[in-house]
Scaffold this active site. Structure first.
Site, PDB file in Angstrom:
ATOM      1  N   GLU A 192       0.816  -1.227   0.000  1.00 20.04           N
ATOM      2  CA  GLU A 192       0.000   0.000   0.000  1.00 20.04           C
ATOM      3  C   GLU A 192       0.843   1.267   0.000  1.00 20.04           C
ATOM      4  O   GLU A 192       0.440   2.292   0.560  1.00 20.04           O
ATOM      5  CB  GLU A 192      -0.967   0.000   1.201  1.00 20.04           C
ATOM      6  CG  GLU A 192      -2.018  -1.086   1.122  1.00 20.04           C
ATOM      7  CD  GLU A 192      -3.030  -1.011   2.242  1.00 20.04           C
ATOM      8  OE1 GLU A 192      -2.661  -0.594   3.366  1.00 20.04           O
ATOM      9  OE2 GLU A 192      -4.194  -1.365   2.016  1.00 20.04           O
ATOM     10  N   GLU A 261      -6.935  -7.042  -1.232  1.00 21.44           N
ATOM     11  CA  GLU A 261      -7.597  -6.825   0.059  1.00 21.44           C
ATOM     12  C   GLU A 261      -9.030  -6.381  -0.173  1.00 21.44           C
ATOM     13  O   GLU A 261      -9.295  -5.222  -0.503  1.00 21.44           O
ATOM     14  CB  GLU A 261      -6.853  -5.789   0.913  1.00 21.44           C
ATOM     15  CG  GLU A 261      -5.502  -6.274   1.419  1.00 21.44           C
ATOM     16  CD  GLU A 261      -4.884  -5.324   2.446  1.00 21.44           C
ATOM     17  OE1 GLU A 261      -5.618  -4.440   2.969  1.00 21.44           O
ATOM     18  OE2 GLU A 261      -3.680  -5.475   2.718  1.00 21.44           O
TER      19      GLU A 261
END
Length: 849
Positions: A192, A261
């Site tokens: 991320e 995710e």
């Protein structure tokens, strides 16, 4: 071929121009190796495009003894892949010293997944986030001179490369990559970073390129991914994280659309209500992703588990990491989430050959109504029909047939004709009630306590000869090096005769909480929250003539784990001043302060079993309750059984608990969530966010704390608590789960089970079914309600409606004593109590050991 690596199946090719990666594959003794590549549609495993369902399970958030059971339930739920982070700070707690044992036995975990016949996505990072302490970075890294995290800094990059290499070599040594016959088909570098890259400027861009090149150079022979990284260099695949990823597009037309995710719920923080995500919305998000060409999606989390010890990140992340996942914190299946998603996976699997054969053909069916059709041949197709309006149901016409689409739903037609699944129609069984555990025994009296409570009272302020004095206020994390949650700040105040004794004391802190004592007497407690851990407190205090003491115990509740430059975000007291009655301000911040890292009880090791009989512990007829900075101890006898236990700490304030020397985590029962913001029935329709659906407003975020069964043994077990604020240990209870009330609601017009679909058959001529399933090893012990007709109410409170056929005898005969059972719904076989009326079959039952 006799032993070892007998030959190479393919040589390693790196045809980046074709952007179809072909990796090295070998034959390992008695194990078939596989090649893992990708193209624009999907991962390609041994030459075959695959549609894959994945779920996150973090190995340290439960115990190795239950890994096989959780993985088995994941496979039964329709998963193909298990995804996990790798936690650097616990694998290399001291620079150059590695740990891979117990809950941190990564090789054992990967092999356990392999034994279940599933693949692994290994997210090495090594940055994890994961609401894990310091995001998974070891704190020693912070103290290397000149280091800067997650940027083009040679010191950081050398350390990161060293750990990446360590993990890759560890996997290679045990033949765990797919090309070696192992289960690992994907690896991830970084995590991320695209969310924070803006803060690092050119250094961030260089770092991304370096991270990708470094990963590829490790020759894992499987593809690498970078999540939330639009500039991920070829051949690394950039992937999506979020509540919805149907509109995501990879940064190259040669890369597959992957979702690393998909949040099954959200994490829990002290002082917040409990978030949850309706399964109808979660299923809608998944179906939309595959409708739009996705081929790999991962639930974060599929099993969340527990932040044992001090592993929880910060600030103020709770001990429970349940995440409203399909498998709950204790390893039990959560219904209807697990079952509805299993049915969804089955429906998508029926469409796999179509999904990987072509790109979808879009058809607009109306306002916010559409179809995506996948053709294998001109007259052989599968389709997704979507209504993405958040308020209005609709009837649509597709291929000459009419279909009903509830708002915010997707119907899956495995043959472009028959609906085998709709995301909004939940036909799987449900659990009745929110309580996972029932009261079993209390940790008091003669019920389970093998000894009365003992206690040890901490002294306020400096307690040891390892204290030190410095001018000014020190930042907490740099001072404690996270060896303890606690740092004492102590100073003295002198009041001359005739001076004001009444003052306003103001203390400002970067976080996360603090107890304040004047002359060893408690005067205040201040604290922040997860979104802003800083706080300021002001109290009126009375000083005495002469010398006075000011002691502040600053508390850390997890080191920051997310955000740009999170690694240098501080904690602790940064301003202290007094204001007298004449408004005269005295700044104490730059004066002399004496510091003590940790608590005396920590230094003594009061949580250790070896000190269970120490004379340090006090006993008496009157148990001191509602006292701050006190340790409690009792020996307890665990209830019989094999299942996990829960310690109910609702009567306590804030602290940490241990069983037989193992920390079950931090607790903070005194911190109540806001009283507003919750709803009994959260509407799944419309875009979800982490605050949309909440429960337990006005209550503690967590009162039950997981004790793994393997942490207790027959006979006496040592329970130790350190209470920081004040509580009553005599009201603590130890709970176990021995049963579950379940409920099934299936209508005549619901589709048959998705797993009963067979091509070229008249699917809709089959009947829908009531299916009941208990946890493995449990059985259906009682049928409390069974009606075919128009029953009224909801699960747990159903009553017969105007149209009612009593099904009790039929269901009892089919189900009692069995772990699972099914009953087809057919008026012709069950009888028709009201012809012409669409009827429901409702069953309420009890599963027990």
């Amino acid at each position: 071929m006799t032993s070892g690596i007998m030959g190479r199946k393919n040589s390693c090719l790196a045809l980046v121009l074709l952007v179809v990666l072909v990796f090295q594959c070998v034959w390992v003794e008695r194990v078939w190796c596989v090649t893992v590549t990708y193209d624009h549609k999907a991962l390609v495993i041994d030459g075959k495009r695959r549609v894959l369902q994945s779920g996150s399970i973090h190995y340290p958030r439960t115990t190795p003894e239950v890994w096989p059971e959780i993985i088995r339930k994941s496979k039964e739920g329709g998963l193909d892949v298990i995804e996990t982070y790798v936690f650097w700070n616990y694998h290399e707690p001291v620079r150059g010293q590695y740990y891979f044992e117990g809950r941190f036995d990564l090789v054992r975990f990967v092999k356990t997944v392999q034994e279940a016949g599933l693949f692994v996505h290994l997210r090495i990072g090594p940055y994890a986030c994961a609401e894990w302490n310091y995001g998974g970075f070891p704190l020693w890294l912070h103290f290397i001179p000149g280091v800067q995290f997650r940027t083009s800094n040679d010191i950081f990059k050398n350390a990161m490369k060293s750990f990446l290499t360590k993990i890759v070599d560890l996997m290679k040594d045990d033949n765990l990559f797919a090309s070696q016959g192992g289960p690992i088909i994907l690896a991830q570098v970084e995590n991320e970073y695209g969310n924070v890259q803006w803060a690092y400027g050119v250094g961030g861009e260089l770092y991304v390129k370096w991270a990708a090149e470094t990963a590829i150079s490790l020759n894992t022979t499987v593809p690498w991914v970078m999540c939330v990284q639009e500039d991920a260099p070829d051949p690394v695949i950039n992937t999506c994280n979020g509540f919805y990823c149907d509109q995501f597009t990879p940064n190259s037309p040669s890369k597959p659309k992957m979702w690393t995710e998909n949040y099954s719920g959200w994490f829990l923080a002290f002082g917040y209500a409990v978030p949850y995500r309706p399964v109808e919305d979660l299923a809608f998000a998944v179906a939309r992703f595959f409708e739009y060409g996705g081929s790999f999606q991962n639930y974060y989390m599929y099993f969340g588990g527990t932040n044992f010890g001090r592993t929880a990140g910060g600030p103020l992340v709770a001990t429970s990491y349940d995440y409203d996942a399909p498998i709950d914190e204790y390893g039990f299946i959560r219904q209807p989430k697990w079952g509805h998603l299993r049915d969804l996976h089955s429906a998508i699997k029926q469409c796999e050959e179509y999904l990987v054969s072509s790109d979808p053909v879009h058809q607009q069916l109306g306002n916010k109504l559409e179809a995506h059709v996948y053709y294998k041949h001109s007259n052989d197709c599968a389709a997704f029909l979507a209504n993405y309006d958040s308020g209005s149901d609709a009837n649509v016409t597709f291929n000459g047939n009419t279909y009903f689409l509830p708002a915010w739903s997707v119907s899956i037609l495995a043959d472009c004709k028959n609906v085998i699944f709709n995301t909004a129609k939940v036909v799987t069984q449900r659990h009745i009630g929110d309580a996972l555990f029932s009261r079993s025994t209390t940790v008091d009296g003669n019920l389970v306590a093998a000894s009365p409570w003992s206690w040890y009272k901490e002294e306020v302020g400096i307690w040891g000869n390892n204290s030190f004095t410095k001018p000014g206020l020190l930042e907490q994390i740099n001072t404690t090096k996270d060896t303890s949650d606690f740092l004492w700040y102590s100073t003295s105040l002198y009041v001359e005769a005739g001076q004001d004794k009444e003052h306003l004391l103001n203390i400002e802190s970067l976080g996360h909480a603090a107890l304040v004592f004047v002359n060893k007497r408690f005067v205040a407690f201040g604290y922040g929250n997860h979104d802003d851990a800083s706080f300021s407190l002001t109290r009126e205090i009375s000083l005495e003539e002469g010398n006075n003491t000011l002691d502040v115990l600053s508390m850390l509740i997890g080191v920051q784990n997310y955000g740009p430059w999170f690694d240098v975000q501080g904690a602790g007291i940064h301003s202290v001043f007094l204001v007298d009655l004449h408004k005269s301000k005295k700044d104490l911040s730059s004066g002399k302060w004496t510091y003590q890292v940790g608590l005396e009880g920590e230094y003594l090791g009061l949580d250790n079993v070896s000190l269970a009989n120490s004379s340090l512990w006090s006993q008496g007829t009157s148990l001191p309750v509602n006292k701050s900075l006190i340790w409690y101890k009792a020996t307890i006898i665990a209830p019989e059984g094999n299942g996990p236990l829960a310690l109910n700490l609702a009567s306590m304030g804030k602290g940490q608990a241990w069983i037989n020397g193992q920390s079950i985590g931090r607790y903070w029962s005194a911190y109540l969530s806001p009283s507003a913001g919750c709803t009994d029935n959260c509407d799944y329709r419309g875009a979800y966010n982490s605050f949309k659906c909440q429960k337990k407003c006005g209550q503690p975020a967590q009162t039950l704390y997981h004790i793994p069964r393997t942490w207790v043994h027959p006979g006496e077990n040592l329970l130790v608590l350190h209470e920081e604020l004040g509580g009553d240990p005599s009201q603590i209870s130890l709970l176990t789960r021995t049963g579950q009330d379940i409920c099934s609601i299936v209508s005549e017009d619901d589709p048959p089970p998705a797993d009963s679909w067979k091509p070229n058959l008249e699917f809709m001529s089959q009947s829908p079914e009531v299916r009941l399933t208990c946890e493995h090893g449990w059985h259906i012990a009682a049928i409390n309600f069974a009606s075919f007709g128009t029953p009224e109410g909801k699960c747990g409170t159903f009553t017969p409606g105007n149209c009612h056929a009593d099904m009790l005898t039929i269901v009892q005969k089919a189900c009692i004593g069995h772990e699972r059972c099914s009953i087809p719904i057919s008026a012709a076989k069950l009888g028709d109590p009201c012809p012409g009326v669409v009827k429901r079959f409702v069953v309420e039952a009890l599963c027990s050991e």
